[in-house]
Motif scaffolding. Structure first.
Motif, PDB file in Angstrom:
ATOM      1  N   ALA A  14       0.880  -0.953   0.330  1.00 31.30           N
ATOM      2  CA  ALA A  14      -0.274  -0.177  -0.140  1.00 31.30           C
ATOM      3  C   ALA A  14       0.786   1.257   0.298  1.00 31.30           C
ATOM      4  CB  ALA A  14      -1.088  -0.381   1.845  1.00 31.30           C
ATOM      5  N   ALA A  15       2.363   1.032   1.099  1.00 31.55           N
ATOM      6  CA  ALA A  15       2.795   2.743   1.231  1.00 31.55           C
ATOM      7  C   ALA A  15       3.651   2.673  -0.772  1.00 31.55           C
ATOM      8  CB  ALA A  15       4.050   2.153   2.211  1.00 31.55           C
ATOM      9  N   VAL A  16       4.067   1.269  -0.937  1.00 34.28           N
ATOM     10  CA  VAL A  16       4.627   1.927  -2.234  1.00 34.28           C
ATOM     11  C   VAL A  16       3.459   2.004  -3.492  1.00 34.28           C
ATOM     12  CG1 VAL A  16       5.709   0.518  -4.275  1.00 34.28           C
ATOM     13  CG2 VAL A  16       6.512  -0.215  -1.622  1.00 34.28           C
ATOM     14  N   SER A  17       2.415   1.445  -3.147  1.00 38.31           N
ATOM     15  CA  SER A  17       1.259   2.024  -4.300  1.00 38.31           C
ATOM     16  C   SER A  17       1.275   3.640  -4.333  1.00 38.31           C
ATOM     17  CB  SER A  17       0.388   1.497  -3.894  1.00 38.31           C
ATOM     18  OG  SER A  17      -0.896   1.434  -5.363  1.00 38.31           O
ATOM     19  N   SER A  18       1.230   3.953  -3.226  1.00 38.30           N
ATOM     20  CA  SER A  18       1.214   5.625  -3.015  1.00 38.30           C
ATOM     21  C   SER A  18       1.877   6.770  -2.799  1.00 38.30           C
ATOM     22  CB  SER A  18       1.474   5.426  -1.087  1.00 38.30           C
ATOM     23  OG  SER A  18       0.427   6.953  -0.935  1.00 38.30           O
ATOM     24  N   MET A  19       3.040   5.781  -2.763  1.00 32.96           N
ATOM     25  CA  MET A  19       4.559   6.984  -3.056  1.00 32.96           C
ATOM     26  C   MET A  19       4.795   7.017  -5.262  1.00 32.96           C
ATOM     27  SD  MET A  19       7.717   6.027  -0.939  1.00 32.96           S
ATOM     28  CE  MET A  19       7.255   4.213  -0.362  1.00 32.96           C
ATOM     29  N   ALA A  20       3.939   5.736  -5.365  1.00 32.18           N
ATOM     30  CA  ALA A  20       4.368   5.081  -7.095  1.00 32.18           C
ATOM     31  C   ALA A  20       3.342   6.447  -7.983  1.00 32.18           C
ATOM     32  CB  ALA A  20       3.961   4.253  -7.245  1.00 32.18           C
ATOM     33  N   ALA A  21       2.322   6.460  -7.703  1.00 29.17           N
ATOM     34  CA  ALA A  21       0.175   7.298  -6.918  1.00 29.17           C
ATOM     35  C   ALA A  21       1.224   8.792  -7.153  1.00 29.17           C
ATOM     36  CB  ALA A  21      -0.368   7.052  -6.505  1.00 29.17           C
ATOM     37  N   ALA A  22       1.692   9.314  -6.228  1.00 35.78           N
ATOM     38  CA  ALA A  22       2.189  10.596  -5.725  1.00 35.78           C
ATOM     39  C   ALA A  22       3.262  11.041  -6.709  1.00 35.78           C
ATOM     40  CB  ALA A  22       2.345  11.055  -4.735  1.00 35.78           C
ATOM     41  N   GLN A  23       4.361  10.220  -7.543  1.00 31.08           N
ATOM     42  CA  GLN A  23       5.065  10.849  -8.119  1.00 31.08           C
ATOM     43  C   GLN A  23       4.951  11.055  -9.549  1.00 31.08           C
ATOM     44  OE1 GLN A  23       7.983   6.829  -8.319  1.00 31.08           O
ATOM     45  NE2 GLN A  23       9.130   7.346  -6.252  1.00 31.08           N
ATOM     46  N   VAL A  24       3.890  10.438 -10.535  1.00 31.60           N
ATOM     47  CA  VAL A  24       3.189  10.906 -11.129  1.00 31.60           C
ATOM     48  C   VAL A  24       1.835  11.535 -11.214  1.00 31.60           C
ATOM     49  CG1 VAL A  24       4.296   8.154 -12.427  1.00 31.60           C
ATOM     50  CG2 VAL A  24       2.216   8.427 -11.240  1.00 31.60           C
ATOM     51  N   TYR A  25       1.757  11.778 -10.153  1.00 29.65           N
ATOM     52  CA  TYR A  25       0.520  12.867  -9.968  1.00 29.65           C
ATOM     53  C   TYR A  25       0.773  14.155 -10.250  1.00 29.65           C
ATOM     54  CZ  TYR A  25      -3.427  15.177  -6.770  1.00 29.65           C
ATOM     55  OH  TYR A  25      -4.346  16.085  -6.989  1.00 29.65           O
ATOM     56  N   GLY A  54      -2.529  25.408 -11.642  1.00 28.54           N
ATOM     57  CA  GLY A  54      -2.708  24.898 -12.264  1.00 28.54           C
ATOM     58  C   GLY A  54      -1.214  24.742 -13.332  1.00 28.54           C
ATOM     59  N   ALA A  55      -1.036  25.444 -13.153  1.00 33.02           N
ATOM     60  CA  ALA A  55       0.377  26.397 -13.487  1.00 33.02           C
ATOM     61  C   ALA A  55       2.065  25.632 -12.994  1.00 33.02           C
ATOM     62  CB  ALA A  55       1.049  27.793 -12.895  1.00 33.02           C
ATOM     63  N   VAL A  56       2.123  25.316 -11.758  1.00 31.93           N
ATOM     64  CA  VAL A  56       2.243  24.439 -11.562  1.00 31.93           C
ATOM     65  C   VAL A  56       2.592  22.672 -11.545  1.00 31.93           C
ATOM     66  CG1 VAL A  56       3.867  23.749  -8.786  1.00 31.93           C
ATOM     67  CG2 VAL A  56       2.673  25.808  -9.307  1.00 31.93           C
ATOM     68  N   TRP A  57       1.687  22.404 -11.185  1.00 33.59           N
ATOM     69  CA  TRP A  57       1.216  20.707 -11.891  1.00 33.59           C
ATOM     70  C   TRP A  57       1.216  20.686 -13.783  1.00 33.59           C
ATOM     71  CZ3 TRP A  57      -3.648  20.133  -8.020  1.00 33.59           C
ATOM     72  CH2 TRP A  57      -2.876  19.838  -6.778  1.00 33.59           C
ATOM     73  N   ASN A  58       1.421  21.845 -14.111  1.00 35.07           N
ATOM     74  CA  ASN A  58       1.199  21.792 -16.203  1.00 35.07           C
ATOM     75  C   ASN A  58      -0.364  20.630 -16.364  1.00 35.07           C
ATOM     76  OD1 ASN A  58       3.519  23.444 -16.356  1.00 35.07           O
ATOM     77  ND2 ASN A  58       4.623  21.765 -15.824  1.00 35.07           N
ATOM     78  N   GLN A  59      -1.148  21.079 -15.467  1.00 37.17           N
ATOM     79  CA  GLN A  59      -2.249  20.205 -16.082  1.00 37.17           C
ATOM     80  C   GLN A  59      -3.211  21.115 -14.880  1.00 37.17           C
ATOM     81  OE1 GLN A  59      -2.933  17.275 -17.158  1.00 37.17           O
ATOM     82  NE2 GLN A  59      -0.836  16.465 -17.223  1.00 37.17           N
ATOM     83  N   PRO A  60      -4.654  21.136 -15.895  1.00 29.66           N
ATOM     84  CA  PRO A  60      -5.698  22.304 -15.629  1.00 29.66           C
ATOM     85  C   PRO A  60      -6.289  21.745 -14.346  1.00 29.66           C
ATOM     86  CG  PRO A  60      -5.978  21.183 -17.969  1.00 29.66           C
ATOM     87  CD  PRO A  60      -4.767  20.455 -17.051  1.00 29.66           C
ATOM     88  N   VAL A  61      -6.622  22.968 -13.642  1.00 29.21           N
ATOM     89  CA  VAL A  61      -7.369  22.510 -12.315  1.00 29.21           C
ATOM     90  C   VAL A  61      -8.886  23.317 -12.152  1.00 29.21           C
ATOM     91  CG1 VAL A  61      -7.677  22.958 -10.299  1.00 29.21           C
ATOM     92  CG2 VAL A  61      -5.479  22.697 -10.960  1.00 29.21           C
ATOM     93  N   VAL A  62      -9.419  22.626 -13.029  1.00 27.00           N
ATOM     94  CA  VAL A  62     -11.017  22.734 -13.087  1.00 27.00           C
ATOM     95  C   VAL A  62     -11.984  23.339 -12.084  1.00 27.00           C
ATOM     96  CG1 VAL A  62     -12.955  22.709 -14.751  1.00 27.00           C
ATOM     97  CG2 VAL A  62     -10.812  21.938 -15.541  1.00 27.00           C
ATOM     98  N   VAL A  63     -12.698  23.803 -11.990  1.00 23.11           N
ATOM     99  CA  VAL A  63     -13.524  24.837 -10.538  1.00 23.11           C
ATOM    100  C   VAL A  63     -14.993  24.004 -11.314  1.00 23.11           C
ATOM    101  CG1 VAL A  63     -14.455  26.213  -9.371  1.00 23.11           C
ATOM    102  CG2 VAL A  63     -12.207  26.451  -9.674  1.00 23.11           C
ATOM    103  N   ASP A  64     -15.559  23.327 -10.411  1.00 21.72           N
ATOM    104  CA  ASP A  64     -16.680  22.669 -10.257  1.00 21.72           C
ATOM    105  C   ASP A  64     -17.618  23.340  -9.390  1.00 21.72           C
ATOM    106  OD1 ASP A  64     -19.077  21.646 -11.035  1.00 21.72           O
ATOM    107  OD2 ASP A  64     -18.513  19.628 -11.243  1.00 21.72           O
ATOM    108  N   ASN A  65     -18.968  24.453  -9.428  1.00 22.90           N
ATOM    109  CA  ASN A  65     -19.796  25.256  -8.777  1.00 22.90           C
ATOM    110  C   ASN A  65     -20.783  24.092  -8.896  1.00 22.90           C
ATOM    111  OD1 ASN A  65     -18.407  27.503  -9.987  1.00 22.90           O
ATOM    112  ND2 ASN A  65     -18.860  28.008  -7.878  1.00 22.90           N
TER     113      ASN A  65
END
Length: 322
Positions: A14-25, A54-65
Motif C-alpha cells: 500500500a505504501a509503495v503504491s501510494s508513493m508511486a501514485a504521488a510520483q506521477v500525480y 495549474g501552473a505548478v502542475w502543468n495540468q488544468p485545475v477545473v473549478v466545478d460549482n
C-alpha cells in the motif's frame, strides 16, 4: 506466523503504491468542486488557487460549482468520488463544519468521509448596511432592532449558512429579534442589502469588498477580535461590547477518505509553497484574508474542533435544515 507476514506485506504494498501514485500525480486534469455558487469568497479563492496550481502542475485545475442545500450537494459529490486525488473539495468552515449539526441526517460524515489536505486562508465577516441606510453604526442597528422587534431584517446566503449563524449569534448576544431573509447566494443577498430591501448582512470580506469599495455598502462592524487591515477603521463587534465575538472561518481543500497519503502530502506541500509567495499573499491580503498554512493532521484537528464548536452555536440559535 503467516497472518502477521501478510499484514506487513499488505502495508508495504500500500505504501509503495501510494508513493508511486504521488510520483506521477497529477497526470490528468483535476476537478476542484466548490459547493457554493459563483461570486462568493469560496469561489473567488478556489478560482485563484486553481490557476496557481495549474501552473505548478502543468495540468488544468477545473473549478466545478455545485451549489445547493447549504453546500451538501457539492460536498456529497466529493465524498462519493474516487479517492485518487483527481476530485478535490474546496470549501469553508461554514459548510464543512456546520452542516454536521444543521441536518439530523447527511449522506456523508463531514469528518470521517474526508481526508483533510490543507487550509488556505482565514477571513472575518463584515456586518454591512446600504451606503445610504439610516442605520448609522453598530449601536444604532442594535437600538433600532430592540425598539422595533421583528421589523429589522438581515440577508444571508441561505438557511444554515455561517452568515445566518453569525446574525443569530448576534441576536442572542444582544437580545434582539432581527429577522432572517435567506437567499440562494451571498451575491444576491448583498445586492438587496445595497438596494435597501434588506437592512443588513454578515458577509465574508472578499464577498463584501467590491460593493464596499464601490460605495454600495457600508461596513459597521467586523466579526474578528482584531480589526481587518483592508478596512482598519471598521470596529470589531468585540469592541462594541461583546468581547466573546470572534469569528474567522477557514477555507481549504479536502479529498475523499482513502486518498493516498502521498498525494495528500504533495498537494499540501505544493499549496504551502504557493501560499508563501509574495504575490499570492498580496492577493489574499487584498481580499481581506490571511493565508493559513499547516499540516493535514493539524487541519484534521481544526475541523474536528470546529464541528464541536459550531454544533453549540447551532443548538443555541435553533437553526435546522430538516
Amino acid at each position: 506466523m503467516l497472518k502477521p507476514i501478510a499484514w506487513v506485506l499488505t502495508a508495504v504494498l500500500a505504501a509503495v503504491s501510494s508513493m508511486a501514485a504521488a510520483q506521477v500525480y497529477p497526470s490528468k486534469p483535476i476537478k476542484l468542486i466548490v459547493p457554493q455558487a459563483p461570486g462568493g469568497a469560496t469561489d473567488v479563492f478556489a478560482r485563484y488557487l486553481a490557476q496557481q496550481l495549474g501552473a505548478v502542475w502543468n495540468q488544468p485545475v477545473v473549478v466545478d460549482n455545485r451549489a445547493g442545500a447549504a453546500g451538501v450537494i457539492g460536498t456529497d459529490a466529493v465524498a462519493k468520488a474516487a479517492p485518487d486525488g483527481y476530485t478535490l473539495l474546496f470549501t469553508y468552515a461554514g459548510s464543512q463544519a456546520v452542516n454536521q449539526s444543521l441536518y439530523s441526517k447527511l449522506p456523508f460524515d463531514s469528518v470521517k468521509d474526508f481526508a483533510t489536505v490543507t487550509p488556505v486562508a482565514t477571513t472575518p465577516f463584515f456586518l454591512v448596511v446600504a451606503s445610504g441606510s439610516p442605520i448609522t453604526d453598530f449601536h444604532d442597528l442594535i437600538a433600532r432592532a430592540k425598539a422595533q422587534p421583528g421589523q429589522v431584517t438581515y440577508a444571508t446566503s441561505g438557511n444554515g449558512s455561517i452568515n445566518q449563524l453569525l446574525s443569530e449569534s448576534l441576536n442572542i448576544e444582544a437580545g434582539t429579534k432581527i429577522v432572517h431573509i435567506p437567499y440562494k447566494a451571498i451575491s444576491a443577498a448583498l445586492m438587496d442589502v445595497a438596494s435597501g430591501r434588506v437592512d443588513n448582512a454578515f458577509a465574508a470580506v472578499p464577498s463584501a469588498l467590491p460593493l464596499l469599495k464601490g460605495g454600495k455598502l457600508r461596513a459597521i462592524a467586523v466579526s474578528s477580535a482584531k480589526r481587518n487591515s483592508s478596512l482598519p477603521d471598521v470596529p470589531t463587534i468585540a469592541e462594541m461590547g461583546y468581547p466573546q465575538f470572534d469569528v474567522r472561518p477557514w477555507w481549504g481543500i479536502l479529498a475523499p477518505a482513502g486518498t493516498p497519503k502521498a498525494i495528500i502530502d504533495k498537494v499540501n506541500t505544493d499549496v504551502a509553497k504557493i501560499l508563501r509567495t509574495p504575490e499570492v499573499q498580496r492577493f489574499f491580503h487584498d481580499q481581506g484574508a490571511d493565508v493559513f498554512v499547516t499540516s493535514p493532521s493539524d487541519f484534521q484537528q481544526i475541523l474536528e474542533s470546529d464541528v464541536i464548536k459550531w454544533a453549540k452555536v447551532v443548538k443555541a440559535s435553533g437553526a435546522r435544515l430538516d
